[in-house]
Write an enzyme that holds these catalytic residues in place. Structure first.
Site, short mmCIF file in Angstrom:
data_model
loop_
_atom_site.label_atom_id
_atom_site.label_comp_id
_atom_site.label_asym_id
_atom_site.label_seq_id
_atom_site.Cartn_x
_atom_site.Cartn_y
_atom_site.Cartn_z
N ASN A 7 0.84 -1.20 0.00
CA ASN A 7 0.00 0.00 0.00
C ASN A 7 0.87 1.25 0.00
O ASN A 7 2.11 1.16 -0.06
CB ASN A 7 -0.97 -0.02 1.19
CG ASN A 7 -0.25 -0.01 2.53
OD1 ASN A 7 0.92 0.34 2.64
ND2 ASN A 7 -0.97 -0.40 3.58
N ASP A 196 -9.32 -9.53 -0.27
CA ASP A 196 -8.58 -8.63 0.62
C ASP A 196 -8.59 -7.20 0.08
O ASP A 196 -8.67 -6.24 0.85
CB ASP A 196 -7.14 -9.12 0.76
CG ASP A 196 -6.31 -8.22 1.66
OD1 ASP A 196 -6.51 -8.28 2.89
OD2 ASP A 196 -5.48 -7.46 1.13
#
Length: 321
Positions: A7, A196
């Site tokens: 991320n 996810d």
């Protein structure tokens, strides 16, 4: 681990790790199921037991994934997978994940046919009995989950902040050849990675901070997803504690090229996320505001799961006499 695995804060996506875990499990279970003469097969993922993300993995670290077969029933294989992260500059290694996966062998001639599994040799007699108990428990829970998750996530216009409708998200994906095994059905790891991703969007919408996967409750694969299907991955917040969020993720498959089959539930799971500051410290989570009776019911069920796991962790942390 590269930037596209992580991320914006540099933490590797939980889905990326889950995909690596599934690939290791698929390899070892397929090898085992083809270890004797007979009809050739491929191992398909049926279930992933609860897995905790024990330590974050970051860009630049090396992931070490190891797998071991721990039990076999007549038609299924239990695989234990461990993931270690290595800082290649310092040589430091940390355990990041421990996961238990269940696979079933499908015939290469007919992927709807489940074959028998060669027995595994146990080093201790107790191992077989312990494995049988785990097998019976997961089989019962998998059947209960299949019937419990029959509803769908519906969009709501102009939702209020901190409500279930405000953060719920869906992703629609056309299953292509790169998503599938050589035999035309989706890799379990691909499905988990998409699940996810959706759960992460729900968590980020709810708290508007950096979020990471803390744990995944059992992921149940109710049916295979074939090449050419359109899958809808839907996520909704079910429960919040002071510092964690539980998100239910549902995967529905629509075989658009096959008019003989209707849309069906392919997989389901609960993901738990935590909110982190820029320094990586845990942050308080905005409290979820359930509105409908169904949302209030799911909130209480999520609270029960949370308290159960909290008590289990506290019990494990207590020193043994």
């Amino acid at each position: 681990m590269r930037p596209d695995d992580a991320n914006v804060a540099g933490n590797v996506h939980g889905g990326t790790i889950l995909k690596m875990i599934e690939e290791a499990g698929a390899i070892i279970s397929t090898r085992h199921c083809n270890s004797q003469n007979g009809e050739r097969c491929v191992a398909a993922l049926a279930r992933v037991e609860r897995t905790d993300f024990l330590s974050p993995m970051c860009i630049g670290e090396v992931a070490h994934v190891s797998a071991e077969i721990t039990y076999t029933s007549k038609h299924s294989v239990e695989v234990q997978v461990n993931v270690m992260s290595e800082n290649i500059l310092t040589g430091t290694k940390k355990l990041t994940n421990k996961a238990t996966l269940w696979y079933v062998p499908l015939s290469l001639k007919n992927v709807d046919k489940v074959l028998e599994v060669p027995p595994v040799v146990y080093s201790r007699r107790e191992q077989e009995e312990e494995g049988r108990k785990r097998y019976e428990a997961q089989k019962l829970e998998r059947m209960e989950t299949k019937w419990r998750n029959g509803d769908i996530v519906q969009p709501v216009p102009n939702p209020e902040p901190n409500t279930v409708s405000y953060s719920q998200s869906s992703l629609i994906h056309l299953v292509g050849p790169s998503d599938c095994t050589l035999h035309g059905f989706v890799h379990g790891g691909v499905t988990m990675k998409l699940m996810d991703e959706v759960a992460g969007i729900v968590a980020a919408r709810h708290c508007k901070t950096n979020i990471v996967t803390a744990s995944v409750d059992a992921i149940n694969f109710h049916d295979k997803i074939r090449k050419g299907c359109v899958i809808t991955i839907s996520g909704r917040m079910t429960f919040t504690s002071n510092k964690s969020m539980e998100i239910e993720v549902l995967v529905d498959a629509d075989p658009v090229v096959d008019n003989s089959q209707k849309r069906y539930r392919a997989a389901s799971a609960f993901f738990t996320y935590v909110s982190l500051s820029q320094e990586g410290k845990s942050l308080p989570v905005p409290q979820l505001v359930p509105e409908t009776e169904d949302e209030k019911k799911r909130f209480e069920e999520g609270k029960g799961r949370y308290l159960q796991m909290k008590a289990k962790r506290q019990g494990q942390a207590e020193p043994q006499p």
